[in-house]
Design a protein around this motif. Sequence first.
Motif, PDB file in Angstrom:
ATOM      1  N   PRO A 287      29.019  41.128  29.246  1.00  0.00           N
ATOM      2  CA  PRO A 287      29.249  40.096  30.552  1.00  0.00           C
ATOM      3  C   PRO A 287      29.515  41.509  32.071  1.00  0.00           C
ATOM      4  O   PRO A 287      29.231  40.610  32.723  1.00  0.00           O
TER       5      PRO A 287
ATOM      6  N   TYR B 215      26.577  42.118  33.605  1.00  0.00           N
ATOM      7  CA  TYR B 215      26.150  41.007  34.571  1.00  0.00           C
ATOM      8  C   TYR B 215      26.960  40.839  35.465  1.00  0.00           C
ATOM      9  O   TYR B 215      26.027  40.462  36.100  1.00  0.00           O
TER      10      TYR B 215
ATOM     11  N   ILE C  65      25.163  41.000  39.697  1.00  0.00           N
ATOM     12  CA  ILE C  65      24.716  39.663  40.103  1.00  0.00           C
ATOM     13  C   ILE C  65      25.444  40.062  41.691  1.00  0.00           C
ATOM     14  O   ILE C  65      25.296  39.285  42.708  1.00  0.00           O
TER      15      ILE C  65
ATOM     16  N   LEU D 113      19.442  42.010  34.455  1.00  0.00           N
ATOM     17  CA  LEU D 113      20.388  40.472  34.583  1.00  0.00           C
ATOM     18  C   LEU D 113      19.520  39.938  33.213  1.00  0.00           C
ATOM     19  O   LEU D 113      20.112  38.807  32.514  1.00  0.00           O
ATOM     20  N   LEU D 114      17.869  39.263  33.554  1.00  0.00           N
ATOM     21  CA  LEU D 114      17.221  38.424  32.823  1.00  0.00           C
ATOM     22  C   LEU D 114      16.867  39.275  31.470  1.00  0.00           C
ATOM     23  O   LEU D 114      17.132  37.606  30.576  1.00  0.00           O
TER      24      LEU D 114
ATOM     25  N   GLU E  72      20.831  37.621  29.253  1.00  0.00           N
ATOM     26  CA  GLU E  72      21.746  37.177  29.394  1.00  0.00           C
ATOM     27  C   GLU E  72      22.139  36.041  28.476  1.00  0.00           C
ATOM     28  O   GLU E  72      22.758  35.565  28.025  1.00  0.00           O
ATOM     29  N   PRO E  73      20.448  36.123  27.480  1.00  0.00           N
ATOM     30  CA  PRO E  73      20.494  35.944  26.551  1.00  0.00           C
ATOM     31  C   PRO E  73      22.035  36.156  25.604  1.00  0.00           C
ATOM     32  O   PRO E  73      22.157  35.423  24.761  1.00  0.00           O
TER      33      PRO E  73
ATOM     34  N   LEU F  45      24.576  37.014  26.492  1.00  0.00           N
ATOM     35  CA  LEU F  45      26.431  36.947  26.615  1.00  0.00           C
ATOM     36  C   LEU F  45      26.979  35.653  25.534  1.00  0.00           C
ATOM     37  O   LEU F  45      26.491  34.514  25.883  1.00  0.00           O
TER      38      LEU F  45
ATOM     39  N   THR G 285      29.088  31.351  37.193  1.00  0.00           N
ATOM     40  CA  THR G 285      28.455  32.263  37.704  1.00  0.00           C
ATOM     41  C   THR G 285      27.002  31.989  37.594  1.00  0.00           C
ATOM     42  O   THR G 285      26.071  31.937  38.185  1.00  0.00           O
ATOM     43  N   MET G 286      26.679  32.290  35.522  1.00  0.00           N
ATOM     44  CA  MET G 286      25.464  32.043  35.066  1.00  0.00           C
ATOM     45  C   MET G 286      24.728  30.831  35.226  1.00  0.00           C
ATOM     46  O   MET G 286      23.581  31.003  36.074  1.00  0.00           O
TER      47      MET G 286
ATOM     48  N   VAL H 230      22.567  30.998  38.939  1.00  0.00           N
ATOM     49  CA  VAL H 230      22.335  32.174  38.871  1.00  0.00           C
ATOM     50  C   VAL H 230      20.418  31.869  38.858  1.00  0.00           C
ATOM     51  O   VAL H 230      20.664  31.118  37.579  1.00  0.00           O
TER      52      VAL H 230
ATOM     53  N   LYS I 173      16.227  32.809  39.341  1.00  0.00           N
ATOM     54  CA  LYS I 173      15.649  33.491  38.452  1.00  0.00           C
ATOM     55  C   LYS I 173      14.546  33.275  39.699  1.00  0.00           C
ATOM     56  O   LYS I 173      14.075  34.810  40.270  1.00  0.00           O
TER      57      LYS I 173
END
Length: 418
Positions: A107, A110, A114, A138-139, A142-143, A145, A186-187, A190, A192
């Motif tokens: 986290p 991430y 960002i 980031l990408l 992300e899964p 978190l 925040t997520m 975002v 992509k």
Amino acid sequence: MFYENITTCEECDFVNSIPPLRRGERFRCQRCAHVLVNVHKHVSVRIMGSGLSALLMLAMSLSFPFLGFSSNGIERTVSLFDTLSVLLSQGYLVLSILLSLALFVFPVVYLLAILFLVWSFQHQYVLKFVQRYCVRWLLVIEPWLMVDVFLVGILVALVKMSSLADISLELSFWAFCGYVILLLKTMVLVDKRWLWNKVAGRSAEHSALAMTAKKQGLIGCHFCGATLSGHATHCNRCGHSVYSRRPRSINTTVALLVASLVMYIPANVFPIMQTTFLGSTEPSTIMGGVLLLWSLGSYPVALIILFASVVIPIAKVLSLGWLCWQSRYPSRRLTKQKITLYRLTELVGRWSMIDVFVVAILTSLVQMGNFMSILPGPAVLSFTAVIVLTMLAAMAFDPRLLWDKDDVTGASLEGGEE
């Protein structure tokens, strides 16, 4: 905010023409309804606000007591750091590493990435390759978190201990709740494709029709959504390797599913938690914990654990196995239904970590020697391996294969009708 005129859907390979979008609108794939573009209002300012606030809330949640435990005149308070330190002191190094990655390291990386990207968009001297690596991380992160799953795990742990002790929610708990909400916000902000357009500009334009990229001799980059010529091996915008279909997707997915099934056996046979009370140690398996909660009248919590720890892992294996079969030997069932199943499989997979987080929380909270203590059982690592392997299996599966078979089946049916 400018997007390229066309983009290729990473789930069905359909080439979509992007219409002019206003702030607050989203664009879905015309074939599979997958969300391709989200245009948020004042996105940079909102990301900076929610991201910085999330970091502030995280700092507060690490600075004060998190939970309080009181039983028979014995009191104990723990912080979030105690969750890791107790596991380390008991020799559970792998579990503490996984916990620290899911709750703190990923986290924070991430959020910092960002925030740096949004800041760098206003400063042109920042090197582009640094921005590219930030977007890639980031990408990828992300899964993984799982702070929201950890929060639910805390609530489940509190219900489990409510009959044995008095549990108090300290200041850091509420700060952690704010941290979870702000991180999720925040997520959501975002997008992509927005990031790649800001970092690397619009992708090269191609004259494309409303059909799959493969049929037109094109390749869609599953990492940034750009549409490339058929002979490309790397995306000229994000630099990621590209392929019309993920190599050895089915073989990799099946191998990961088989490995998860192998690990699922010790995860359910051996105890996941060991409780010591007045010098007597009692092991508890996953199903044993579910039955105990049910006997205590905690029906909602028992059902949550049952679905998260028993039903979901098996359902994921069966669903992905069936989808792999359908990619080779398709039935006449609508492909959109199969894609919906695939999306659900990806969505719910990480929630199986609830039981692992519950054990970690109880271990840090209940440490009172022979009077009362809780330690992880040998099944914890096996069960964690099941979750990680099934998540990797879902990532390895290429949903575009289902649409390929759908096209072939549809064409053969049309030929038969003629």
